[in-house]
Write a protein that holds these residues in place. Structure first.
Motif, PDB file in Angstrom:
ATOM      1  N   PHE A   1       1.071  -4.375   8.024  1.00  0.00           N
ATOM      2  CA  PHE A   1       0.849  -3.566   6.573  1.00  0.00           C
ATOM      3  C   PHE A   1       0.810  -4.525   5.387  1.00  0.00           C
ATOM      4  O   PHE A   1       0.043  -4.490   4.312  1.00  0.00           O
ATOM      5  CB  PHE A   1       1.831  -2.514   6.346  1.00  0.00           C
ATOM      6  N   GLU A   2       1.502  -5.600   5.340  1.00  0.00           N
ATOM      7  CA  GLU A   2       1.546  -6.673   4.262  1.00  0.00           C
ATOM      8  C   GLU A   2       0.205  -7.313   4.187  1.00  0.00           C
ATOM      9  O   GLU A   2      -0.288  -7.529   3.028  1.00  0.00           O
ATOM     10  CB  GLU A   2       2.858  -7.564   4.496  1.00  0.00           C
ATOM     11  N   ARG A   3      -0.387  -7.792   5.502  1.00  0.00           N
ATOM     12  CA  ARG A   3      -1.607  -8.327   5.449  1.00  0.00           C
ATOM     13  C   ARG A   3      -2.549  -7.244   4.823  1.00  0.00           C
ATOM     14  O   ARG A   3      -3.533  -7.841   3.917  1.00  0.00           O
ATOM     15  CB  ARG A   3      -1.964  -8.642   6.639  1.00  0.00           C
ATOM     16  N   LEU A   4      -2.712  -5.973   5.225  1.00  0.00           N
ATOM     17  CA  LEU A   4      -3.559  -4.875   4.522  1.00  0.00           C
ATOM     18  C   LEU A   4      -3.292  -4.901   3.175  1.00  0.00           C
ATOM     19  O   LEU A   4      -4.397  -4.909   2.404  1.00  0.00           O
ATOM     20  CB  LEU A   4      -3.392  -3.642   5.163  1.00  0.00           C
ATOM     21  N   ASN A   5      -2.139  -4.634   2.510  1.00  0.00           N
ATOM     22  CA  ASN A   5      -2.015  -4.735   1.183  1.00  0.00           C
ATOM     23  C   ASN A   5      -2.430  -5.801   0.208  1.00  0.00           C
ATOM     24  O   ASN A   5      -2.728  -5.732  -0.616  1.00  0.00           O
ATOM     25  CB  ASN A   5      -0.504  -4.482   0.827  1.00  0.00           C
ATOM     26  N   SER A   6      -2.540  -7.114   1.145  1.00  0.00           N
ATOM     27  CA  SER A   6      -2.985  -8.025   0.492  1.00  0.00           C
ATOM     28  C   SER A   6      -4.551  -8.248   0.039  1.00  0.00           C
ATOM     29  O   SER A   6      -4.973  -9.151  -0.755  1.00  0.00           O
ATOM     30  CB  SER A   6      -2.522  -9.570   1.129  1.00  0.00           C
TER      31      SER A   6
ATOM     32  N   ARG B   1      -8.295  -8.107  -3.913  1.00  0.00           N
ATOM     33  CA  ARG B   1      -9.469  -8.838  -3.485  1.00  0.00           C
ATOM     34  C   ARG B   1     -10.607  -7.850  -3.811  1.00  0.00           C
ATOM     35  O   ARG B   1     -11.668  -8.173  -3.337  1.00  0.00           O
ATOM     36  CB  ARG B   1      -9.537  -9.593  -2.438  1.00  0.00           C
ATOM     37  N   MET B   2     -10.610  -6.475  -3.712  1.00  0.00           N
ATOM     38  CA  MET B   2     -11.367  -5.688  -3.654  1.00  0.00           C
ATOM     39  C   MET B   2     -11.916  -4.985  -5.136  1.00  0.00           C
ATOM     40  O   MET B   2     -11.241  -5.012  -6.102  1.00  0.00           O
ATOM     41  CB  MET B   2     -11.134  -4.205  -2.777  1.00  0.00           C
ATOM     42  N   THR B   3     -13.210  -5.051  -5.190  1.00  0.00           N
ATOM     43  CA  THR B   3     -13.840  -4.371  -6.504  1.00  0.00           C
ATOM     44  C   THR B   3     -13.983  -2.947  -6.476  1.00  0.00           C
ATOM     45  O   THR B   3     -14.608  -2.382  -5.505  1.00  0.00           O
ATOM     46  CB  THR B   3     -15.230  -5.254  -6.648  1.00  0.00           C
ATOM     47  N   ALA B   4     -13.446  -2.458  -7.541  1.00  0.00           N
ATOM     48  CA  ALA B   4     -13.429  -0.818  -7.557  1.00  0.00           C
ATOM     49  C   ALA B   4     -14.696  -0.385  -7.895  1.00  0.00           C
ATOM     50  O   ALA B   4     -15.458  -0.829  -8.712  1.00  0.00           O
ATOM     51  CB  ALA B   4     -12.291  -0.341  -8.598  1.00  0.00           C
ATOM     52  N   LYS B   5     -15.150   0.661  -7.130  1.00  0.00           N
ATOM     53  CA  LYS B   5     -16.350   1.406  -7.310  1.00  0.00           C
ATOM     54  C   LYS B   5     -16.166   2.793  -8.041  1.00  0.00           C
ATOM     55  O   LYS B   5     -15.097   3.326  -7.608  1.00  0.00           O
ATOM     56  CB  LYS B   5     -17.343   1.295  -6.286  1.00  0.00           C
ATOM     57  N   THR B   6     -17.157   3.349  -8.762  1.00  0.00           N
ATOM     58  CA  THR B   6     -16.799   4.609  -9.391  1.00  0.00           C
ATOM     59  C   THR B   6     -17.906   5.724  -8.591  1.00  0.00           C
ATOM     60  O   THR B   6     -18.968   5.027  -8.155  1.00  0.00           O
ATOM     61  CB  THR B   6     -16.926   4.574 -10.763  1.00  0.00           C
TER      62      THR B   6
ATOM     63  N   VAL C   1     -13.125 -12.120   2.806  1.00  0.00           N
ATOM     64  CA  VAL C   1     -13.310 -10.670   3.064  1.00  0.00           C
ATOM     65  C   VAL C   1     -14.427 -10.145   2.307  1.00  0.00           C
ATOM     66  O   VAL C   1     -14.324 -10.030   1.317  1.00  0.00           O
ATOM     67  CB  VAL C   1     -11.803  -9.916   2.685  1.00  0.00           C
ATOM     68  N   ASP C   2     -15.643 -10.378   2.828  1.00  0.00           N
ATOM     69  CA  ASP C   2     -16.830 -10.120   2.259  1.00  0.00           C
ATOM     70  C   ASP C   2     -17.696  -8.888   3.033  1.00  0.00           C
ATOM     71  O   ASP C   2     -18.160  -9.369   4.096  1.00  0.00           O
ATOM     72  CB  ASP C   2     -17.567 -11.265   1.956  1.00  0.00           C
ATOM     73  N   LEU C   3     -17.578  -7.847   2.528  1.00  0.00           N
ATOM     74  CA  LEU C   3     -18.318  -6.674   3.069  1.00  0.00           C
ATOM     75  C   LEU C   3     -19.939  -6.830   3.087  1.00  0.00           C
ATOM     76  O   LEU C   3     -20.609  -6.619   3.961  1.00  0.00           O
ATOM     77  CB  LEU C   3     -18.000  -5.125   2.514  1.00  0.00           C
ATOM     78  N   CYS C   4     -20.318  -7.368   1.968  1.00  0.00           N
ATOM     79  CA  CYS C   4     -21.877  -7.539   2.028  1.00  0.00           C
ATOM     80  C   CYS C   4     -22.345  -8.680   2.716  1.00  0.00           C
ATOM     81  O   CYS C   4     -23.231  -8.543   3.463  1.00  0.00           O
ATOM     82  CB  CYS C   4     -22.110  -8.068   0.558  1.00  0.00           C
TER      83      CYS C   4
END
Length: 560
Positions: free
Chosen positions: A175-180, A184-189, A339-342
């Motif tokens: 879970f620590e790795r997930l929280n890390s 690094r993630m950009t919030a979207k609205t 970690v790059d979804l695109c």
């Protein structure tokens, strides 16, 4: 499937249980994991999974799945056992937790059999405490304690999903790795998603995938909400008779609230936005907008045969934008690794053939004869369910309209009878000064009420009868006059408190001070007294008007 899609690194083998449309499978595949098989009982969801993920998707009742039929050499097991029983068990007590646990036990039985390096299971938040309790000695899950199960509640909006979606994620992962990944993630609205889907070409707001606008599916905008539908949605959200308020329309400058599996044109759960940049017309979200908010790329296709099926597919899914991160966690991606979804989605394309078009619901022109009307009077409402409301209720061959008052708690809902006896009690205990203050407002709303056609109000509400007074028109009058009366009574708060106490004592006896929520009523005595006076003055008139119009004897002024 594109060649670049096939060449993704697949060094880890996984299976997906209770896979739905493949939210876990799609995200794990982007993370470089080879999902060799998935299992789901609902055929249309399985077809959707197979066509989008191009792997073995078996339509099977997992409870009856033989362990001998599972593949070997599995490194990762993921899945989302049905949440229905757990969801309902917290809303009215109709859920069967024991039955819901059968699917969790089967999931853990498969994990125990395959002995993967890592496993993860997604469900609704309340399942966390159920799992924790059942893992204890004597619990239904105690025999699985050696699997290293830990439960965590996550809000997926914190991981870049443009939706506030809290879920329980249980498993033996870091879970620590997930929280890390959060930082690094950009919030979207919600606004980001709507704007992205309105361009040509359409560039996916999460994955960066590009499509010509005429190739974008499931983006048919339904008819705008009628004035009545917009009014009901606004009332359900801002002045609900039980729940606290939420904004209307939904704000565009933040993540959207949870996308659900069901959605009607008049629902508190529906996400409602403006139709266009200006004006007071509103609409619900398209299927594609809901899917993007749920973390699916614009290339993902839903092979349902109806609009409702596709709503269910999208709302019940685990968001692949989140499971991509979980895949990285499950294969041990370090905190500083990319970690790059695109980048992971490069080469992802639409499967074929395209699913059948499923038009959304049409505006209702007629409703059941017994259509329910129950809305709080906005100016006579407090939070936590304390409210005066105008409502209807079927009684034998007629519909009765009444003003009712509720207070207390969600576990102990109390009321007062708003009738002529209460009016006489309040007026008799009232000083001449306060009596003169309230007289003008009460007389005015009594005169108006004597002109209302309550006999045909239900026909008007169900869109079946002749023109007449609409229930919302009467509700608006109650709101306006209630606001005016509260303002006139406020300078007399001490006397108002005494009169509220008098009404409560008359109904509940000398021990009324022990009732839940009494202090709140006393703090807001001008509002409570105003509502009591209005309801007690008007209910007898409504009763008489209905009886006179029907040629029947007067009804009781109490609705059970």
């Amino acid at each position: 499937m594109e060649e670049s899609d096939k060449t993704l690194k697949k060094s880890h083998r996984a299976i997906d249980l209770y896979s739905g449309v493949g939210g876990w499978s799609f995200g794990l595949r982007l993370a470089g994991i080879d999902v060799v098989a998935s299992y789901e009982i609902w055929g249309p969801a399985n077809e959707t999974n197979f066509k989008n993920n191009a792997h073995q998707a078996q339509t099977v009742d997992i409870r009856r799945l033989s362990l001998d039929d599972l593949p070997s050499d599995i490194d990762i097991v993921v899945g989302s056992p049905p949440c229905t029983q757990f969801s309902y068990s917290n809303r009215g007590g109709s859920g069967d937790v024991a039955d819901g646990l059968e699917d969790i036990k089967k999931f853990l039985t498969i994990v125990d059999h395959l002995k993967p390096t890592h496993w993860a299971m997604e469900n609704v938040p309340r399942v966390a405490k159920i799992i924790e309790a059942e893992l204890e000695s004597g619990g239904e899950l105690h025999r699985f304690r050696h699997l290293g199960c830990e439960t965590h509640i996550v809000d997926m909006a914190a991981f870049g999903l443009p939706q506030r979606r809290k879920r329980c994620i249980a498993g033996n992962f870091s879970f620590e790795r997930l929280n890390s990944f959060k930082k690094r993630m950009t919030a979207k609205t919600l606004g980001d998603v709507l704007q992205a889907l309105g361009t040509d070409p359409v560039v996916d707001p999460l994955y960066g995938v590009e499509l010509p606008r005429d190739e974008l599916t499931e983006h048919h905008k339904e008819d705008v909400l009628s004035d009545e539908e917009a009014r009901i949605n606004r009332a359900n959200k801002t002045t609900h008779h039980i729940y606290n308020s939420m904004p209307f329309p939904d704000p565009l400058d933040r993540s959207v609230r949870t996308i659900t599996a069901t959605c009607t044109r008049v629902s508190r759960e529906s996400v409602v936005v403006r139709s266009g940049d200006e004006g007071d017309q509103f609409r619900r979200l398209t299927l594609r907008e809901r899917a993007s908010l749920q973390g699916f790329p614009i290339t993902f296709q839903f092979y349902g045969t109806s609009y409702g099926q596709k709503l269910r597919m999208i709302g019940n899914a685990v968001p692949p934008a989140f499971t991509y991160l979980m895949g990285k966690v499950l294969v041990g991606t370090g905190a500083e690794e990319p970690v790059d979804l695109c980048k992971a989605a490069v080469g992802v394309s639409q499967p074929g053939p395209k699913p059948p078009a499923t038009p959304p619901d049409k505006v209702g022109s007629q409703y059941p004869e017994g259509r329910t009307f129950r809305f709080a009077i906005p100016s006579l409402r407090l939070k936590s369910g304390v409210r005066f409301e105008f409502r209807n209720q079927k009684q034998q061959d007629l519909t009765k309209w009444q003003i009712q008052f509720y207070f207390g708690t969600s576990k102990e809902i109390l009321d007062l009878q708003l009738n002529d006896d209460l009016k006489k009690l309040l007026l008799a205990g009232m000083s001449n000064t306060l009596g003169e203050v309230v007289k003008e407002t009460i007389s005015e709303i009594e005169r108006y009420t004597k002109t209302v056609d309550f006999r045909n109000m239900q026909s008007v509400w169900s869109h079946r009868g002749p023109a007449g007074t609409r229930p919302f028109t009467y509700l608006d009058m109650l709101d306006e006059e209630g606001k005016a009366l509260v303002a006139r009574v406020e300078p007399h708060i001490d006397e108002a408190t005494d009169l509220v106490n008098l009404a409560l004592e008359d109904s509940y006896g000398a021990s009324f001070l022990q009732l839940p929520g009494i202090k709140k009523l006393q703090r807001n005595a001008p509002l409570i007294l105003s509502g009591l006076l209005i309801g007690a003055s008007l209910n007898p008139i409504i009763d008489r008007r209905t009886s006179q119009q029907l040629g029947e004897s007067p009804l009781s002024s109490r609705v059970s």
